[in-house]
Design a protein around this motif. Structure first.
Motif, PDB file in Angstrom:
ATOM      1  N   UNK A 190       0.824  -1.211   0.000  1.00 41.66           N
ATOM      2  CA  UNK A 190       0.000   0.000   0.000  1.00 41.66           C
ATOM      3  C   UNK A 190       0.855   1.257   0.000  1.00 41.66           C
ATOM      4  N   UNK A 191       2.054   1.185   0.598  1.00 43.03           N
ATOM      5  CA  UNK A 191       2.957   2.338   0.581  1.00 43.03           C
ATOM      6  C   UNK A 191       3.409   2.625  -0.849  1.00 43.03           C
ATOM      7  N   UNK A 192       3.718   1.580  -1.584  1.00 42.66           N
ATOM      8  CA  UNK A 192       4.113   1.767  -2.979  1.00 42.66           C
ATOM      9  C   UNK A 192       2.941   2.285  -3.807  1.00 42.66           C
ATOM     10  N   UNK A 193       1.750   1.767  -3.555  1.00 42.35           N
ATOM     11  CA  UNK A 193       0.550   2.257  -4.249  1.00 42.35           C
ATOM     12  C   UNK A 193       0.351   3.745  -3.971  1.00 42.35           C
ATOM     13  N   UNK A 194       0.544   4.147  -2.739  1.00 46.97           N
ATOM     14  CA  UNK A 194       0.375   5.560  -2.389  1.00 46.97           C
ATOM     15  C   UNK A 194       1.370   6.420  -3.147  1.00 46.97           C
ATOM     16  N   UNK A 195       2.607   5.943  -3.281  1.00 57.03           N
ATOM     17  CA  UNK A 195       3.596   6.675  -4.079  1.00 57.03           C
ATOM     18  C   UNK A 195       3.110   6.840  -5.513  1.00 57.03           C
ATOM     19  N   UNK A 196       2.640   5.738  -6.111  1.00 60.67           N
ATOM     20  CA  UNK A 196       2.127   5.809  -7.475  1.00 60.67           C
ATOM     21  C   UNK A 196       1.012   6.847  -7.595  1.00 60.67           C
ATOM     22  N   UNK A 197       0.093   6.814  -6.650  1.00 61.43           N
ATOM     23  CA  UNK A 197      -1.056   7.719  -6.698  1.00 61.43           C
ATOM     24  C   UNK A 197      -0.617   9.171  -6.571  1.00 61.43           C
ATOM     25  N   UNK A 198       0.224   9.465  -5.596  1.00 60.94           N
ATOM     26  CA  UNK A 198       0.631  10.849  -5.347  1.00 60.94           C
ATOM     27  C   UNK A 198       1.401  11.406  -6.541  1.00 60.94           C
ATOM     28  N   UNK A 199       2.385  10.654  -7.021  1.00 57.83           N
ATOM     29  CA  UNK A 199       3.208  11.143  -8.131  1.00 57.83           C
ATOM     30  C   UNK A 199       2.369  11.321  -9.397  1.00 57.83           C
TER      31      UNK A 199
END
Length: 395
Positions: A190-199
């Protein structure tokens, strides 16, 4: 939480000259699966509300096309970036450039001059049955318009690869921050998903508000959707960073948490997808389907778009990473020909649709015929082309 020593170790590994990675069966299958998704996308578009060029239509195909259009090209760029950094590290700049021009530049040039005019000639004949291919081809390459069809992906990927090569020469440390997030993603995807979403939200939503969804940059056969060019580069560079080091200990590890939580990612995908349909209802039923959408609408829709794109990327990867099938299955047999199928399928799909146009068949039947024949014929044509001496180095 990583200790300072762990962080230093990760950084050192990221900058060491990477060894050539063995083929990853799961990722090979994902690439081939996405190629089939592209073929499906082009097989059903004429029978949708969005691309209604045939008398027959079916709402189910709108469900398919909204999903595919919202993720598959971004995912292609992500996958294309995974092994880019090690490839740059292993090769001298001129060798890397030569290889990319051979693998991407040459196929793009050939396809732009042959495959694409042949594809769009099928559309032109619907307006003018007397038009010869020679006249259409000459007008296309001299006067225009010269659409690129799906091969726009090839020249954009070439540009991204060359950009990555320049960035590598500037600093090999550029990939470190995302690489560290990938390592955290082993246990916390989920941390990696959040990075994808934010960027991707940062680079996509303002561009969508400014350009809208239908604006394209084009020069001859070189075209790309204006609102998505930075989105695609973000996915590509995040893929580059994930593949730079620690690949087997990162978010894409088959032993990590991502494949174990695959059904949660299905739920995470369905929620923003349904919200996108809600926004489409607002556009068509409340706003009256205006030519220019309000900025607030574009901003909200764009946010749901990036949430969906990031979630479905992880969901698809989770299922393929979880699969323990040793193969060879259909995807494995098709893998070597998948790139060629992507390059040659478009005229096949459009000419089949042209041939079926006057038949009073249900949309589902037309699309099924089109998809199956497009897969078979593009696969057979690619397999034949790859038997030409030297062609396998390009296709």
């Amino acid at each position: 939480m990583m200790t300072m020593s762990q962080s230093a170790t990760i950084g050192a590994e990221a900058h060491a000259a990477p060894k050539s990675k063995a083929r990853n069966l799961s990722l090979d299958r994902v690439r081939t699966f996405l190629t089939l998704v592209v073929l499906l996308h082009h097989a059903v578009i004429p029978y949708t509300h969005f691309g209604h060029t045939d008398p027959a239509s079916w709402i189910g195909f709108d469900v398919v096309v909204l999903a595919t259009d919202s993720f598959f090209m971004a995912m292609f760029f992500f996958l294309s970036g995974l092994f880019t950094w090690p490839g740059i590290a292993r090769k001298a700049p001129q060798v890397f450039l030569r290889d990319r021009l051979l693998r991407l530049g040459l196929p793009f040039a050939i396809a732009a001059l042959t495959v694409i005019p042949l594809a769009y000639y099928a559309i032109a004949l619907q307006q003018n049955t007397e038009l010869t291919f020679a006249a259409f081809w000459w007008k296309t390459v001299t006067v225009g318009p010269w659409p690129s069809g799906p091969i726009w992906f090839v020249w954009v990927l070439l540009a991204f690869d060359l950009t990555a090569s320049l960035l590598y020469r500037v600093s090999t440390h550029l990939v470190d921050p995302v690489n560290r997030v990938s390592v955290r993603g082993f246990e916390q995807p989920a941390v990696f998903w959040l990075l994808l979403v934010v960027v991707t939200a940062i680079v996509y939503v303002p561009a969508l508000v400014y350009f809208g969804a239908n604006r394209w940059f084009d020069f001859g056969p070189f075209s790309v959707q204006a609102s998505r060019i930075l989105l695609y580069f973000a996915y590509f560079f995040i893929g580059v960073s994930v593949g730079a080091a620690n690949f087997d200990r990162g978010v894409l590890s088959a032993a990590g948490q991502l494949p174990r939580s695959r059904w949660l990612w299905v739920i995470a995908t369905l929620i923003p997808y349904c919200l996108m349909w809600g926004m489409i209802y607002i556009k068509r039923g409340i706003l009256g389907n205006p030519d220019v959408l309000p900025h607030w609408y574009q901003a909200i829709y764009g946010t749901f778009f990036v949430l969906f794109s990031a979630a479905i990327l992880l969901a698809i990867l989770a299922f393929f990473l979880h699969s323990k099938s040793p193969g060879p299955n259909l995807l494995d047999r098709m893998q070597a020909d998948a790139y060629g199928m992507f390059l040659v399928h478009y005229p096949i799909a459009l000419w089949i649709q042209y041939a079926l146009f006057d038949y009073g068949l249900p949309a589902i039947v037309k699309a099924a015929i089109g998809f199956v024949l497009t897969v078979i014929l593009s696969w057979g044509l690619t397999a034949a082309l790859r038997k030409i001496p030297g062609a396998s180095h390009v296709l």
